[in-house]
Design an enzyme around this catalytic site. Structure first.
Site, PDB file in Angstrom:
ATOM      1  N   HIS A   1       7.297   0.039   3.461  1.00 10.36           N
ATOM      2  CA  HIS A   1       6.221   1.011   3.691  1.00 10.36           C
ATOM      3  C   HIS A   1       6.728   2.075   4.662  1.00 10.36           C
ATOM      4  O   HIS A   1       7.285   1.734   5.720  1.00 10.36           O
ATOM      5  CB  HIS A   1       5.013   0.336   4.352  1.00 10.36           C
TER       6      HIS A   1
ATOM      7  N   HIS B   1       9.884  -3.898  -1.146  1.00 14.00           N
ATOM      8  CA  HIS B   1       9.425  -2.546  -0.790  1.00 14.00           C
ATOM      9  C   HIS B   1       9.351  -2.391   0.714  1.00 14.00           C
ATOM     10  O   HIS B   1       9.098  -3.348   1.441  1.00 14.00           O
ATOM     11  CB  HIS B   1       8.074  -2.222  -1.432  1.00 14.00           C
TER      12      HIS B   1
HETATM   13  P1  AMP Z   1       2.624  -5.755   0.694  1.00 11.94           P
HETATM   14  O1  AMP Z   1       3.151  -6.508  -0.484  1.00 11.94           O
HETATM   15  O2  AMP Z   1       1.735  -6.575   1.577  1.00 11.94           O
HETATM   16  O3  AMP Z   1       3.694  -5.045   1.472  1.00 11.94           O
HETATM   17  O4  AMP Z   1       1.637  -4.618   0.174  1.00 11.94           O
HETATM   18  C1  AMP Z   1       1.679  -4.085  -1.109  1.00 11.94           C
HETATM   19  C2  AMP Z   1       1.221  -2.653  -1.039  1.00 11.94           C
HETATM   20  O5  AMP Z   1       1.174  -2.156  -2.352  1.00 11.94           O
HETATM   21  C3  AMP Z   1      -0.175  -2.426  -0.426  1.00 11.94           C
HETATM   22  O6  AMP Z   1      -0.069  -1.494   0.647  1.00 11.94           O
HETATM   23  C4  AMP Z   1      -0.983  -1.846  -1.580  1.00 11.94           C
HETATM   24  O7  AMP Z   1      -1.894  -0.880  -1.152  1.00 11.94           O
HETATM   25  C5  AMP Z   1       0.097  -1.265  -2.467  1.00 11.94           C
HETATM   26  N1  AMP Z   1      -0.239  -1.184  -3.883  1.00 11.94           N
HETATM   27  C6  AMP Z   1      -0.780  -2.135  -4.665  1.00 11.94           C
HETATM   28  N2  AMP Z   1      -0.908  -1.707  -5.926  1.00 11.94           N
HETATM   29  C7  AMP Z   1      -0.418  -0.435  -5.950  1.00 11.94           C
HETATM   30  C8  AMP Z   1      -0.264   0.556  -6.974  1.00 11.94           C
HETATM   31  N3  AMP Z   1      -0.645   0.335  -8.242  1.00 11.94           N
HETATM   32  N4  AMP Z   1       0.277   1.750  -6.631  1.00 11.94           N
HETATM   33  C9  AMP Z   1       0.663   1.983  -5.357  1.00 11.94           C
HETATM   34  N5  AMP Z   1       0.547   1.092  -4.351  1.00 11.94           N
HETATM   35  C10 AMP Z   1       0.012  -0.109  -4.636  1.00 11.94           C
END
Ligand code: AMP
Length: 147
Positions: free
Chosen positions: A111, A109
């Site tokens: 951001h 993903h």
């Molecule tokens: P990272 O893997 O460190 O890039 O971060 C994972 C991102 O996923 C974080 O910003 C979380 O806030 C987000 N996140 C976790 N669970 C969910 C969810 N169910 N829906 C949307 N975003 C999520």
């Protein structure tokens, strides 16, 4: 020949795979055949959303060039929409690989964080207001229709 160290296997039960299968809810912003964009529920900026490929890969380390290209096409589209939707002055992109690299959810993903002059990003890990996030998704969707 170039070789890369092995990455762990993709886990089909990660939370973003469940979002793709609609097993858990999300605020969807945009999708095409290859990618999905939905809102981050712990937003570090208003309009913080995530772009993922619809096909499995953990991160940049095991993604194909085609997955990366598709994700970045959607990142550009959503970033342009965010500039319009929120009157942003810029957009920050974040992308983490493996736990040591800061990754918490192991489905590739990117951001997308709309930014405003003088407004720092909020700290990570704090649940957002769901009504506000829903509204930001609607603003992004409306802006996408104008592009
Ligand atoms: P990272 O893997 O460190 O890039 O971060 C994972 C991102 O996923 C974080 O910003 C979380 O806030 C987000 N996140 C976790 N669970 C969910 C969810 N169910 N829906 C949307 N975003 C999520």
């Amino acid at each position: 020949m170039t070789t890369t160290p092995a990455t762990p296997a993709y886990d089909p039960d990660n939370i973003f795979a469940k979002i793709l299968r609609e097993e858990i809810p999300s605020f969807r912003v945009y999708e095409d055949d290859e990618t999905l964009c939905f809102m981050d529920i712990m937003p570090r900026a208003d309009g913080h959303c995530l772009v993922i490929p619809k096909t499995p890969c953990r991160n940049v380390l095991d993604a194909t060039p085609e997955q990366l290209a598709a994700v970045m096409r959607t990142v550009q589209k959503v970033s342009r929409a965010a500039m319009v939707a929120f009157g942003a002055g810029g957009v920050s992109l974040q992308q983490f690989n493996e736990a040591v690299g800061g990754q918490e959810v192991f489905h590739l993903h990117v951001h997308v964080l709309p930014r405003h002059a003088g407004t720092p990003m909020r700290a990570p890990g704090k649940m957002g207001d769901m009504d506000a996030i829903k509204g930001h998704a609607e603003q992004l969707r409306a802006a996408l229709e104008t592009l």
